[in-house]
Design a protein around this motif. Structure first.
Motif, PDB file in Angstrom:
ATOM      1  N   THR A 175       0.811  -1.219   0.000  1.00 36.87           N
ATOM      2  CA  THR A 175       0.000   0.000   0.000  1.00 36.87           C
ATOM      3  C   THR A 175       0.845   1.271   0.000  1.00 36.87           C
ATOM      4  O   THR A 175       0.286   2.373   0.044  1.00 36.87           O
ATOM      5  CB  THR A 175      -0.906   0.024   1.244  1.00 36.87           C
ATOM      6  N   TYR A 176       2.159   1.130  -0.044  1.00 42.25           N
ATOM      7  CA  TYR A 176       3.035   2.300   0.049  1.00 42.25           C
ATOM      8  C   TYR A 176       3.073   3.084  -1.269  1.00 42.25           C
ATOM      9  O   TYR A 176       3.032   2.505  -2.359  1.00 42.25           O
ATOM     10  CB  TYR A 176       4.449   1.880   0.428  1.00 42.25           C
ATOM     11  N   ASP A 177       3.192   4.396  -1.137  1.00 37.59           N
ATOM     12  CA  ASP A 177       3.304   5.278  -2.297  1.00 37.59           C
ATOM     13  C   ASP A 177       4.740   5.407  -2.781  1.00 37.59           C
ATOM     14  O   ASP A 177       4.975   5.746  -3.941  1.00 37.59           O
ATOM     15  CB  ASP A 177       2.790   6.688  -1.952  1.00 37.59           C
ATOM     16  N   LYS A 234      -0.369   5.742  -7.746  1.00 33.32           N
ATOM     17  CA  LYS A 234      -0.867   6.240  -6.458  1.00 33.32           C
ATOM     18  C   LYS A 234      -0.593   7.732  -6.307  1.00 33.32           C
ATOM     19  O   LYS A 234      -1.418   8.477  -5.761  1.00 33.32           O
ATOM     20  CB  LYS A 234      -0.221   5.465  -5.310  1.00 33.32           C
ATOM     21  N   LYS A 247      -3.691  10.257  -5.696  1.00 34.27           N
ATOM     22  CA  LYS A 247      -3.782  10.992  -4.429  1.00 34.27           C
ATOM     23  C   LYS A 247      -3.339  12.450  -4.549  1.00 34.27           C
ATOM     24  O   LYS A 247      -3.360  13.177  -3.554  1.00 34.27           O
ATOM     25  CB  LYS A 247      -2.927  10.299  -3.367  1.00 34.27           C
ATOM     26  N   ASN A 270       9.998  14.117   3.892  1.00 38.16           N
ATOM     27  CA  ASN A 270       9.903  13.436   5.182  1.00 38.16           C
ATOM     28  C   ASN A 270       8.779  14.000   6.037  1.00 38.16           C
ATOM     29  O   ASN A 270       8.121  13.268   6.775  1.00 38.16           O
ATOM     30  CB  ASN A 270      11.240  13.522   5.923  1.00 38.16           C
ATOM     31  N   PHE A 299       5.559  12.312   4.338  1.00 39.90           N
ATOM     32  CA  PHE A 299       5.399  10.860   4.435  1.00 39.90           C
ATOM     33  C   PHE A 299       5.650  10.325   5.842  1.00 39.90           C
ATOM     34  O   PHE A 299       5.073   9.301   6.223  1.00 39.90           O
ATOM     35  CB  PHE A 299       6.339  10.151   3.446  1.00 39.90           C
ATOM     36  N   GLY A 300       6.529  10.985   6.608  1.00 38.82           N
ATOM     37  CA  GLY A 300       6.864  10.453   7.928  1.00 38.82           C
ATOM     38  C   GLY A 300       7.435   9.054   7.817  1.00 38.82           C
ATOM     39  O   GLY A 300       8.367   8.801   7.046  1.00 38.82           O
ATOM     40  N   GLU A 301       6.894   8.118   8.588  1.00 40.70           N
ATOM     41  CA  GLU A 301       7.335   6.712   8.546  1.00 40.70           C
ATOM     42  C   GLU A 301       6.528   5.888   7.545  1.00 40.70           C
ATOM     43  O   GLU A 301       6.746   4.675   7.420  1.00 40.70           O
ATOM     44  CB  GLU A 301       7.211   6.084   9.939  1.00 40.70           C
ATOM     45  N   ASN A 302       5.632   6.529   6.831  1.00 36.55           N
ATOM     46  CA  ASN A 302       4.749   5.799   5.927  1.00 36.55           C
ATOM     47  C   ASN A 302       5.394   5.624   4.554  1.00 36.55           C
ATOM     48  O   ASN A 302       4.948   6.185   3.550  1.00 36.55           O
ATOM     49  CB  ASN A 302       3.400   6.531   5.795  1.00 36.55           C
ATOM     50  N   TYR A 303       6.471   4.855   4.525  1.00 39.52           N
ATOM     51  CA  TYR A 303       7.149   4.548   3.264  1.00 39.52           C
ATOM     52  C   TYR A 303       7.722   3.145   3.338  1.00 39.52           C
ATOM     53  O   TYR A 303       7.949   2.602   4.422  1.00 39.52           O
ATOM     54  CB  TYR A 303       8.258   5.559   2.966  1.00 39.52           C
ATOM     55  N   HIS A 339      10.503   0.646   3.405  1.00 40.42           N
ATOM     56  CA  HIS A 339      11.921   0.701   3.765  1.00 40.42           C
ATOM     57  C   HIS A 339      12.706  -0.250   2.854  1.00 40.42           C
ATOM     58  O   HIS A 339      12.596  -1.475   2.976  1.00 40.42           O
ATOM     59  CB  HIS A 339      12.111   0.317   5.230  1.00 40.42           C
TER      60      HIS A 339
END
Length: 362
Positions: free
Chosen positions: A121-123, A147, A151, A178, A181-185, A187
Motif C-alpha cells: 500500500t506504500y506510495d 498512487k 492521491k 519526510n 510521508f513520515g514513517e509511511n514509506y 523501507h
C-alpha cells in the motif's frame, strides 16, 4: 518489462549524470532513462542515445517549466531542480513505477528487483538516511506513480512546503518529503542507497561508518552531501568506481553489459572445424556465453566466430592449459556441450555435465 529511471539535471550536473547513465547502461537493458531538465544541449542526448541503443535503452529529454522549480532549498549544493522529483508522475503519465535517483549516484547492479518488488500500500520506497536515522534519504526513491497521481501527492507536497516556509524551517526536498510521508514509506535495503558522502562530513565515531562501513553489498552508490567523488580533495569510498565508469567508451560499455547479462556459460570441445549448430545456438541464445576449446590451431571456418559478442575461442589449447582453465573457470562454466557428435578424451571427460547435439535439438 521495461524499467523507468528518472533524473533531475541542470547544467552543473551534466558530467556526473553522464557517469550515472553509463553505469545504468553497463548493468541494465530495456530501460527508459528520463532526464528532467529546463534546457540542455540536444547533442548531449544524441551521444548518450548512441550508446543506449546498443543495450535496448533510451535516454529521453523530458522538459520541465523552470517556473515550477522556484524554491530555494537553502543549501548551496541543492538547486531548484531537486524539486523536479515531485512532478515525475505527472511528467510521465504512462509510467506506473519510476525509480528516481540523484545525479551523484552510480547504479552498480541490475535494478530489475525494484520493478518486481511488491510495494503493498506504500506510495514510495526509500532507504533510511545514514546521517539522520529519523529521516529517509531522498536521493533514491521508488515511486508508485499511479498512487501519486490518484492521491495528488505533488499538490500535497507543495502545500507542505509552503507551511514549512511559514514556520521558518529548512525546506530542501528531503525535509519536505519526510514531513509529508513520515514513517509511511517502504523501507528499502541499505544497498539500494549506499551513502558514502557521510565519510567526509562527520568523524567516524559520530557517523554511521562503524555501523554500515563493513557492507560490501552496494547496488546504488550515492555520493551524498557536498562530498562528491569528482571533486579534487573528496576522498570518499568508491570514488574509483565512479572514475572507472567515466572512462568507459561505447564498446567497453557494450562488452561489460553483455558480460553482466550472461546467465549461462557453456564450454564446447571441438575436434574439427565442422561445428554443428553453433550459429543457431549463438543466435538463439544471446545471453549465453560460449567458450570454444580446440586442441589445434583452427581454420577460418572457426575463426569467423571471433566477432560474435557471446563466443570466445581457445585455439591450440594443451591438456595442461585445459585443466588449469577448467579449474579457474569452474564457477563460471555451467555446462559443456559436444557439438562434434564425438567424445573428446581428456582427464576432464568424466567430470563434466555434457549435452550432445541431440539434446540441443530438443
Amino acid at each position: 518489462m521495461r524499467k523507468v529511471v528518472a533524473f533531475g539535471v541542470d547544467q552543473n550536473y551534466m558530467m556526473p549524470t553522464t557517469v550515472a547513465v553509463k553505469s545504468i547502461l553497463v548493468n541494465n537493458r530495456d530501460t527508459d532513462i528520463y532526464i528532467v531538465n529546463d534546457g540542455l544541449a540536444p547533442e548531449w542526448f544524441w551521444e548518450l542515445n548512441r550508446i543506449a541503443r546498443m543495450v535496448n535503452c533510451r535516454v529521453i529529454d523530458q522538459r520541465i517549466d523552470p517556473e515550477l522549480l522556484v524554491w530555494d532549498s537553502g543549501f548551496q549544493h541543492i538547486s531548484g531542480m531537486a524539486y523536479a522529483r515531485f512532478f515525475l508522475p505527472e511528467l510521465m503519465p504512462d509510467c506506473q513505477r519510476i525509480l528516481y535517483i540523484d545525479c551523484d549516484t552510480l547504479v552498480d547492479s541490475d535494478i530489475t528487483p525494484l520493478f518486481t518488488l511488491d510495494m503493498g500500500t506504500y506510495d514510495v520506497g526509500c532507504v533510511q538516511d545514514w546521517l539522520n536515522r529519523k529521516l529517509f534519504n531522498s536521493g533514491v526513491m521508488l515511486f508508485d506513480a499511479d498512487k501519486w497521481r490518484e492521491k495528488e501527492i505533488r499538490k500535497r507536497l507543495v502545500e507542505t512546503l509552503d507551511v514549512m516556509k511559514e514556520e521558518g524551517v529548512p525546506t530542501d526536498d528531503q525535509q519536505v518529503l519526510n514531513r509529508y510521508f513520515g514513517e509511511n514509506y517502504l523501507h528499502l535495503p541499505l544497498a539500494w542507497n549506499f551513502q558514502t558522502g557521510i565519510d567526509a562530513v562527520l568523524p567516524a565515531e559520530k557517523s554511521y561508518i562503524e555501523k554500515y562501513g563493513h557492507l560490501d553489498d552496494y547496488r546504488i552508490i550515492h555520493y551524498s552531501t557536498a562530498a562528491k567523488a569528482w571533486l579534487e580533495n573528496c576522498h570518499v569510498r568508491h570514488r574509483d568506481i565512479g572514475w572507472s565508469y567515466w572512462a568507459m567508451g561505447a564498446s567497453e560499455i557494450l562488452r561489460e553489459n553483455v558480460k553482466r547479462e550472461t546467465r549461462l556459460v557453456c564450454g564446447i570441445f571441438i575436434m574439427s572445424d565442422q561445428i554443428h549448430d553453433l550459429d543457431q545456438l549463438a543466435e538463439a541464445c544471446p545471453h549465453v556465453e560460449f567458450h570454444v576449446y580446440a586442441r589445434t590451431s583452427v581454420s577460418e571456418n572457426v575463426l569467423k566466430y571471433r566477432n560474435r559478442q557471446n563466443i570466445r575461442l581457445y585455439p591450440a589449447i594443451t591438456e595442461v592449459e585445459l585443466v588449469a582453465l577448467h579449474e579457474d573457470q569452474m564457477d563460471r562454466v555451467d555446462l559443456f556441450i559436444d557439438l562434434n557428435r564425438s567424445r573428446m578424451k581428456s582427464e576432464l571427460d568424466t567430470k563434466l555435465p555434457r549435452w550432445t547435439t541431440k539434446d540441443t535439438e530438443e
